[in-house]
Enzyme design. Structure first.
Site, PDB file in Angstrom:
ATOM      1  N   GLU A   1       0.787  -1.205   0.201  1.00  0.00           N
ATOM      2  CA  GLU A   1       0.181   0.164   0.043  1.00  0.00           C
ATOM      3  C   GLU A   1       0.811   1.229   0.074  1.00  0.00           C
ATOM      4  O   GLU A   1       2.177   1.243   0.129  1.00  0.00           O
ATOM      5  CB  GLU A   1      -1.060   0.241   1.224  1.00  0.00           C
ATOM      6  CG  GLU A   1      -2.063  -0.765   0.989  1.00  0.00           C
ATOM      7  CD  GLU A   1      -3.374  -0.184   0.262  1.00  0.00           C
ATOM      8  OE1 GLU A   1      -3.046   0.726  -0.323  1.00  0.00           O
ATOM      9  OE2 GLU A   1      -4.285  -0.636   0.416  1.00  0.00           O
TER      10      GLU A   1
ATOM     11  N   ASN B   1     -10.421   4.874   2.595  1.00  0.00           N
ATOM     12  CA  ASN B   1      -9.407   4.661   1.241  1.00  0.00           C
ATOM     13  C   ASN B   1      -9.521   5.890   0.374  1.00  0.00           C
ATOM     14  O   ASN B   1     -10.352   6.650   0.377  1.00  0.00           O
ATOM     15  CB  ASN B   1      -9.761   3.369   0.753  1.00  0.00           C
ATOM     16  CG  ASN B   1      -8.577   2.137   1.156  1.00  0.00           C
ATOM     17  OD1 ASN B   1      -7.719   2.664   0.901  1.00  0.00           O
ATOM     18  ND2 ASN B   1      -9.040   1.028   1.240  1.00  0.00           N
TER      19      ASN B   1
ATOM     20  N   ASP C   1     -10.158   0.972  -3.775  1.00  0.00           N
ATOM     21  CA  ASP C   1      -8.892   0.887  -2.551  1.00  0.00           C
ATOM     22  C   ASP C   1      -8.408   2.157  -2.817  1.00  0.00           C
ATOM     23  O   ASP C   1      -8.670   3.360  -3.034  1.00  0.00           O
ATOM     24  CB  ASP C   1      -8.076  -0.363  -2.937  1.00  0.00           C
ATOM     25  CG  ASP C   1      -7.445  -0.672  -1.803  1.00  0.00           C
ATOM     26  OD1 ASP C   1      -7.063   0.330  -0.869  1.00  0.00           O
ATOM     27  OD2 ASP C   1      -7.358  -1.956  -1.458  1.00  0.00           O
TER      28      ASP C   1
END
Length: 325
Positions: A23, A165, A231
């Site tokens: 991430e 997100n 996301d």
């Protein structure tokens, strides 16, 4: 009605050792390096990149806690949101100076997606791990401390999320985007650049929810294919919002009005976040996940958890740095 363009770019894998859940990638222009985190692996990673090729091995920084997100610091170093608070380090693998403790129950929540705005303020959202209530919130750290900007238990009925997100800003900084992953929705807000306050919340784009009982590889008669949920995200120089679709094997490029302009097929099923980099900011990097994926899926996508890169036609925006106080 606009018809979205389906793109199937050629992707180059940059990493050999996969992350559990990669991430928060960002491109460091002074260092010509890509940085990102592996949340369950409890580590930060970086690698020098030229074109679409890694220059040397990936360097890892082990941590005692899960890193939700990171950003560069003006003058050098990193700011990071760990489970129990926000820290800054002036050097790679250096001393972690606490800037703010976590404003939530660390047994149930942790920091997740985040980055800096153009004013040098650090923003980070939270993830509610039981995932049965919309208790996630969005926080902002500036010279006066850590502020709850949206969501959480106080006004969760209005703006709370299960998993925060997709944080990003328009090129002029007047619009902020924030995704509610579980709700399959991206929201837009007006931004006061001086205070950072968000207002006029509205739905920017909604993805089709996951069909009941859907799992990867299942064949369900009369059930539409699942396109994933929002996301991590980034905005390009044209003001278009790019969203990684977890479990959808694609990225979406949305116009400033929320219209679907293009879909980019990704090399694995679970892209997690993207960023633009390279000398011209036309290299698109994606982090991906293998955490919790089935053996069947991992056999088909052995690169799950790796970092990939491809070239795009429209440049992205440079990363914003944290202005230390």
């Amino acid at each position: 009605m606009h018809t979205a363009t389906l793109l199937t770019p050629s992707w180059t894998v940059l990493t050999i050792e996969p992350d559990g859940l990669g991430e928060s990638p960002f491109w460091h222009p002074q260092e010509q390096r890509l940085y990102w985190v592996d949340i369950p692996g409890r580590r930060i990673a970086r690698v020098a990149v030229q074109g679409l090729q890694a220059q040397g091995p990936v360097e890892y920084w082990p941590l005692a806690q899960e890193p939700g997100c990171i950003a560069p610091v003006q003058g050098g170093g990193l700011i990071m949101a760990l489970r129990d608070g926000i820290y800054v380090a002036r050097d790679w693998q250096g001393y972690l100076q606490s800037l703010a403790p976590a404003p939530y129950d660390t047994a149930r929540l942790r920091f997740n997606d985040g980055k800096c705005d153009a004013q040098g303020r650090f923003w980070a959202g939270s993830l509610y791990e039981p995932k049965d209530q919309a208790l996630g919130a969005l926080y902002m750290l500036d010279g006066q401390g850590l502020h709850a900007m949206m969501g959480g238990e106080k006004d969760g009925a209005n703006h709370g999320v299960v998993t925060a997100n997709g944080l990003a800003w328009s090129p002029d900084g007047r619009t902020a985007y924030w995704a509610d992953t579980a709700a399959h929705q991206v929201r837009a807000f007006d931004v006061d650049s001086t205070t950072g306050q968000l207002s006029a919340g509205r739905v920017f784009h909604t993805m089709t929810p996951k069909p009941a009982g859907w799992v990867w590889g299942s064949e369900m008669p009369n059930t539409p294919e699942y396109g994933g949920r929002p996301d991590g995200a980034a905005v390009d120089s044209d003001g278009c919002y790019w969203s990684a679709q977890y479990e959808g094997q694609r990225l979406l490029r949305l116009s400033p009005k929320g219209e679907l302009l293009a879909e980019l097929v990704t090399p694995v099923h679970c892209p997690t976040m993207l960023c633009f980099g390279g000398v011209d900011l036309k290299t698109l990097f994606i982090t991906t996940s293998r955490q919790g994926r089935s053996a069947q899926e991992l056999a088909q996508y052995p690169g799950a958890g790796c970092v990939f890169a491809t070239q795009v036609e429209v440049a992205g925006l440079p990363v914003n740095e944290f202005v230390a106080v």
